[in-house]
Write an enzyme that holds these catalytic residues in place. Sequence first.
Site, mmCIF file in Angstrom:
data_model
loop_
_atom_site.group_PDB
_atom_site.id
_atom_site.type_symbol
_atom_site.label_atom_id
_atom_site.label_comp_id
_atom_site.label_asym_id
_atom_site.label_seq_id
_atom_site.Cartn_x
_atom_site.Cartn_y
_atom_site.Cartn_z
ATOM 1 N N ARG A 93 0.857 -1.301 -0.475
ATOM 2 C CA ARG A 93 0.036 -0.183 -0.168
ATOM 3 C C ARG A 93 1.207 1.349 0.197
ATOM 4 O O ARG A 93 1.408 2.317 -1.090
ATOM 5 C CB ARG A 93 -1.526 -0.013 1.046
ATOM 6 C CG ARG A 93 -2.459 0.817 1.160
ATOM 7 C CD ARG A 93 -1.646 2.174 1.266
ATOM 8 N NE ARG A 93 -1.449 2.316 3.076
ATOM 9 C CZ ARG A 93 -0.698 3.805 3.390
ATOM 10 N NH1 ARG A 93 -0.786 4.182 3.143
ATOM 11 N NH2 ARG A 93 -0.279 3.504 5.057
ATOM 12 N N ASP A 94 1.373 2.110 1.447
ATOM 13 C CA ASP A 94 2.559 3.031 1.167
ATOM 14 C C ASP A 94 3.589 2.373 0.360
ATOM 15 O O ASP A 94 3.856 3.676 -0.613
ATOM 16 C CB ASP A 94 2.418 3.003 2.810
ATOM 17 C CG ASP A 94 3.158 4.492 3.252
ATOM 18 O OD1 ASP A 94 3.382 5.346 2.368
ATOM 19 O OD2 ASP A 94 3.380 4.751 4.324
ATOM 20 N N HIS A 133 4.869 5.159 12.126
ATOM 21 C CA HIS A 133 5.322 4.923 11.246
ATOM 22 C C HIS A 133 5.935 5.875 10.477
ATOM 23 O O HIS A 133 6.128 7.090 10.789
ATOM 24 C CB HIS A 133 4.148 5.007 10.628
ATOM 25 C CG HIS A 133 3.741 5.032 9.109
ATOM 26 N ND1 HIS A 133 2.769 3.632 8.201
ATOM 27 C CD2 HIS A 133 4.390 5.866 8.247
ATOM 28 C CE1 HIS A 133 2.932 4.295 7.435
ATOM 29 N NE2 HIS A 133 3.418 5.222 7.171
ATOM 30 N N HIS A 167 9.005 7.406 8.112
ATOM 31 C CA HIS A 167 9.599 7.186 6.707
ATOM 32 C C HIS A 167 11.114 7.534 6.877
ATOM 33 O O HIS A 167 11.485 8.886 8.112
ATOM 34 C CB HIS A 167 8.496 8.623 5.886
ATOM 35 C CG HIS A 167 7.862 8.147 5.523
ATOM 36 N ND1 HIS A 167 7.152 7.221 4.051
ATOM 37 C CD2 HIS A 167 6.681 7.699 6.174
ATOM 38 C CE1 HIS A 167 5.987 6.957 3.976
ATOM 39 N NE2 HIS A 167 5.344 6.659 5.104
ATOM 40 N N CYS A 189 3.233 9.566 0.912
ATOM 41 C CA CYS A 189 2.562 10.014 0.175
ATOM 42 C C CYS A 189 2.910 11.024 -1.461
ATOM 43 O O CYS A 189 3.703 11.589 -0.756
ATOM 44 C CB CYS A 189 2.561 10.421 1.287
ATOM 45 S SG CYS A 189 0.519 11.489 1.701
ATOM 46 N N ASN A 192 9.358 4.429 2.801
ATOM 47 C CA ASN A 192 9.380 4.051 4.154
ATOM 48 C C ASN A 192 10.297 3.528 5.098
ATOM 49 O O ASN A 192 11.320 2.817 3.984
ATOM 50 C CB ASN A 192 8.536 2.835 4.605
ATOM 51 C CG ASN A 192 7.289 3.331 4.389
ATOM 52 O OD1 ASN A 192 6.169 2.833 3.243
ATOM 53 N ND2 ASN A 192 6.271 3.411 5.221
HETATM 54 P P1 HMG Z 1 -13.296 14.512 -2.643
HETATM 55 O O1 HMG Z 1 -12.737 14.704 -3.769
HETATM 56 O O2 HMG Z 1 -13.505 15.561 -1.949
HETATM 57 O O3 HMG Z 1 -14.506 13.125 -2.444
HETATM 58 O O4 HMG Z 1 -12.092 13.160 -1.806
HETATM 59 P P2 HMG Z 1 -16.282 13.527 -3.271
HETATM 60 O O5 HMG Z 1 -16.345 12.609 -1.669
HETATM 61 O O6 HMG Z 1 -16.365 14.588 -3.242
HETATM 62 O O7 HMG Z 1 -15.841 12.818 -4.087
HETATM 63 C C1 HMG Z 1 -15.157 12.769 -5.642
HETATM 64 C C2 HMG Z 1 -15.028 11.295 -6.001
HETATM 65 O O8 HMG Z 1 -14.271 10.976 -5.884
HETATM 66 C C3 HMG Z 1 -16.331 10.951 -6.605
HETATM 67 O O9 HMG Z 1 -16.261 10.211 -8.029
HETATM 68 C C4 HMG Z 1 -16.812 10.052 -5.246
HETATM 69 O O10 HMG Z 1 -17.391 8.615 -5.876
HETATM 70 C C5 HMG Z 1 -15.233 8.938 -5.851
HETATM 71 P P3 HMG Z 1 -16.755 11.233 -9.259
HETATM 72 O O11 HMG Z 1 -18.468 11.424 -8.832
HETATM 73 O O12 HMG Z 1 -15.932 12.454 -9.441
HETATM 74 O O13 HMG Z 1 -16.729 9.969 -10.652
HETATM 75 N N1 HMG Z 1 -15.278 8.907 -3.943
HETATM 76 C C6 HMG Z 1 -14.094 7.545 -4.296
HETATM 77 N N2 HMG Z 1 -14.106 6.424 -5.151
HETATM 78 C C7 HMG Z 1 -13.780 5.623 -4.569
HETATM 79 N N3 HMG Z 1 -13.437 5.085 -3.322
HETATM 80 C C8 HMG Z 1 -13.687 6.419 -2.345
HETATM 81 C C9 HMG Z 1 -14.458 7.860 -2.729
HETATM 82 N N4 HMG Z 1 -14.916 8.546 -2.482
HETATM 83 C C10 HMG Z 1 -15.016 9.217 -2.725
HETATM 84 N N5 HMG Z 1 -13.743 5.743 -1.107
HETATM 85 C C11 HMG Z 1 -11.226 11.411 -0.836
HETATM 86 C C12 HMG Z 1 -12.046 12.927 -1.007
HETATM 87 C C13 HMG Z 1 -11.130 10.932 0.767
HETATM 88 C C14 HMG Z 1 -12.240 9.954 -1.263
HETATM 89 C C15 HMG Z 1 -9.518 11.451 -1.963
HETATM 90 O O14 HMG Z 1 -9.020 13.043 -1.205
HETATM 91 C C16 HMG Z 1 -8.775 11.201 -1.186
HETATM 92 O O15 HMG Z 1 -9.242 9.730 -1.817
HETATM 93 N N6 HMG Z 1 -7.400 10.603 -0.676
HETATM 94 C C17 HMG Z 1 -6.945 9.295 -0.075
HETATM 95 C C18 HMG Z 1 -5.948 9.811 -0.310
HETATM 96 C C19 HMG Z 1 -4.729 9.391 -0.338
HETATM 97 O O16 HMG Z 1 -4.911 8.174 -0.587
HETATM 98 N N7 HMG Z 1 -3.112 9.042 0.250
HETATM 99 C C20 HMG Z 1 -1.935 8.646 0.885
HETATM 100 C C21 HMG Z 1 -2.413 8.015 1.869
HETATM 101 S S1 HMG Z 1 -2.466 8.514 3.221
HETATM 102 C C22 HMG Z 1 -0.816 8.239 3.612
HETATM 103 O O17 HMG Z 1 -0.283 7.645 2.903
HETATM 104 C C23 HMG Z 1 0.208 8.200 5.052
HETATM 105 C C24 HMG Z 1 0.462 6.969 5.967
HETATM 106 O O18 HMG Z 1 0.991 5.946 5.149
HETATM 107 C C25 HMG Z 1 0.327 7.701 6.870
HETATM 108 C C26 HMG Z 1 1.917 8.630 7.083
HETATM 109 O O19 HMG Z 1 2.900 8.252 6.551
HETATM 110 O O20 HMG Z 1 1.975 9.388 7.568
HETATM 111 C C27 HMG Z 1 -1.279 6.455 6.550
HETATM 112 MG MG MG Z 2 3.055 6.422 5.012
#
Ligand code: HMG
Ligand code: MG
Length: 309
Positions: free
Chosen positions: A15-16, A211, A213, A244, A253
Site C-alpha cells: 500500500r504505502d 510509522h 519514513h 505519500c 518508509n
Molecule cells: P473528494 O474529492 O473530496 O471526495 O475526495 P468526494 O466525496 O467529493 O468524491 C469525489 C469523487 O471520488 C466521486 O467520484 C466519488 O464517487 C469518488 P466522481 O463522482 O467524481 O466520479 N470517491 C471514491 N472513489 C473510490 N473510493 C472512495 C471514494 N470516495 C469518493 N473511497 C477523498 C475525498 C477522501 C475520497 C480523496 O481525497 C481521497 O481518496 N484521498 C486519499 C488520499 C490517499 O490515499 N493518500 C495516501 C494515503 S495516506 C498516507 O500515505 C499516510 C500514511 O502512510 C501515514 C503517514 O505516512 O503519515 C497512512
Molecule cells: Mg506513510
Amino acid sequence: MALPSKVRIVEVGPRDGLQNEPTPVSTATKLELIRRLAGCGLSTIEATAFVSPKWVPQMADAAKVMAGLPTGDAAKAGVAFPVLVPNLKGLEAAMAAGAREIAIFGAASDAFSQKNINCSVAESLERFKPVVATAREAGLRVRGYVSCVLGCPYQGDVAPTAVAEVAHALFDMGCYEISLGDTIGAGTPGKTRVMVEAVVKRVPLKKVAGHFHDTYGMAIANIYAALQLGVTVFDSAVGGLGGCPYAAGASGNVATEDLVWLLKGLGIDSGVNLEELVTTADWITGVLGRQPASRVSVAVLAKRQANCA
Ligand code: HMG
Ligand code: MG
C-alpha cells in the site's frame, strides 16, 4: 525502560510502498509481493487502499487485489490484510471485497489533511465516526493513523499536543491501535521521544505504533527511541518503498529489512526471516527498475554475490 522482547511489524509495502509509484504496477505483481511477504513470516500486510482512483490511481485495483489474496498457508497462519479507507464509500467497497480490517487515516495538521483527504482535521474526525461505528458493528477491526506527527510539508512544525489530541480522538472512536506517522521523515530521536511521551499521556502505550519514513535517514534512530519508551509495533515497507503522493518531497518508509536487522541485533523477536525478506526486496525493486533503498539489503546481496564468485 527495558527493551521489549517481541515486536509486531506491520508491512505496508503493497500500500504505502506502491501508492506513489509513477508507472502502474500490475495487480499480479502486487499479489506476488503479498504472497512473498507472507512467506517471510510477516503477520500483518497492509494490502491496498479503497481511496478515490482519481486521487491515487495506483490503488485503483483494490477490489482485484482483495480477490486474489493468499488463501492457503497465509490464511491458515492468520495473516491479517488491512486496507486503507477514507470514508463510507471506501468502507462499503472494502467490505464488499471481503476486508476484515480497515485503517482510517487522519492527520495532526490541517494543511496536510486538506491536501490528502480534502477536509480539515475536525471534519475528518466527523467523517470517520460513522466509518468506525459501521465497521465495528460488522465485526471489522479498525486501526487509526495520524500523519505529520513530526512535521508537516505545508505547515512546518506540529505540536506534540496536537498529535496527542488526534490520536486520542481516534482511539476514543474505537480504533484498536494508533499508528503515528512521520509522513515526511523529518523527525529525530529527541523529537520522537517528546511526541511519543505526549501521546502516551492520552492513549495507552500498548495501543501505539510507529510509522517512520526515512527521508533524512533517521527512521531507524527514531524507532530505537520509540522502542526505548516501550513501543512494540512498527510499520515498514520492504525495500524501503514508498511515499505519500500528497506530501511533497517525502521518500520511502523505513525498510523492513533495516527494521528486522535492528531488532535481530537487539535480540528482539519479530518472526520475520531476514534472508527471505532480502530476496523479496531484491525481487520487487528489480520489477520496479531499481535497487533496494535498504542498506541492509544492499549489504546482504553483495555478500551473497561475493560468496557465489
Ligand atoms: P473528494 O474529492 O473530496 O471526495 O475526495 P468526494 O466525496 O467529493 O468524491 C469525489 C469523487 O471520488 C466521486 O467520484 C466519488 O464517487 C469518488 P466522481 O463522482 O467524481 O466520479 N470517491 C471514491 N472513489 C473510490 N473510493 C472512495 C471514494 N470516495 C469518493 N473511497 C477523498 C475525498 C477522501 C475520497 C480523496 O481525497 C481521497 O481518496 N484521498 C486519499 C488520499 C490517499 O490515499 N493518500 C495516501 C494515503 S495516506 C498516507 O500515505 C499516510 C500514511 O502512510 C501515514 C503517514 O505516512 O503519515 C497512512
Ligand atoms: Mg506513510
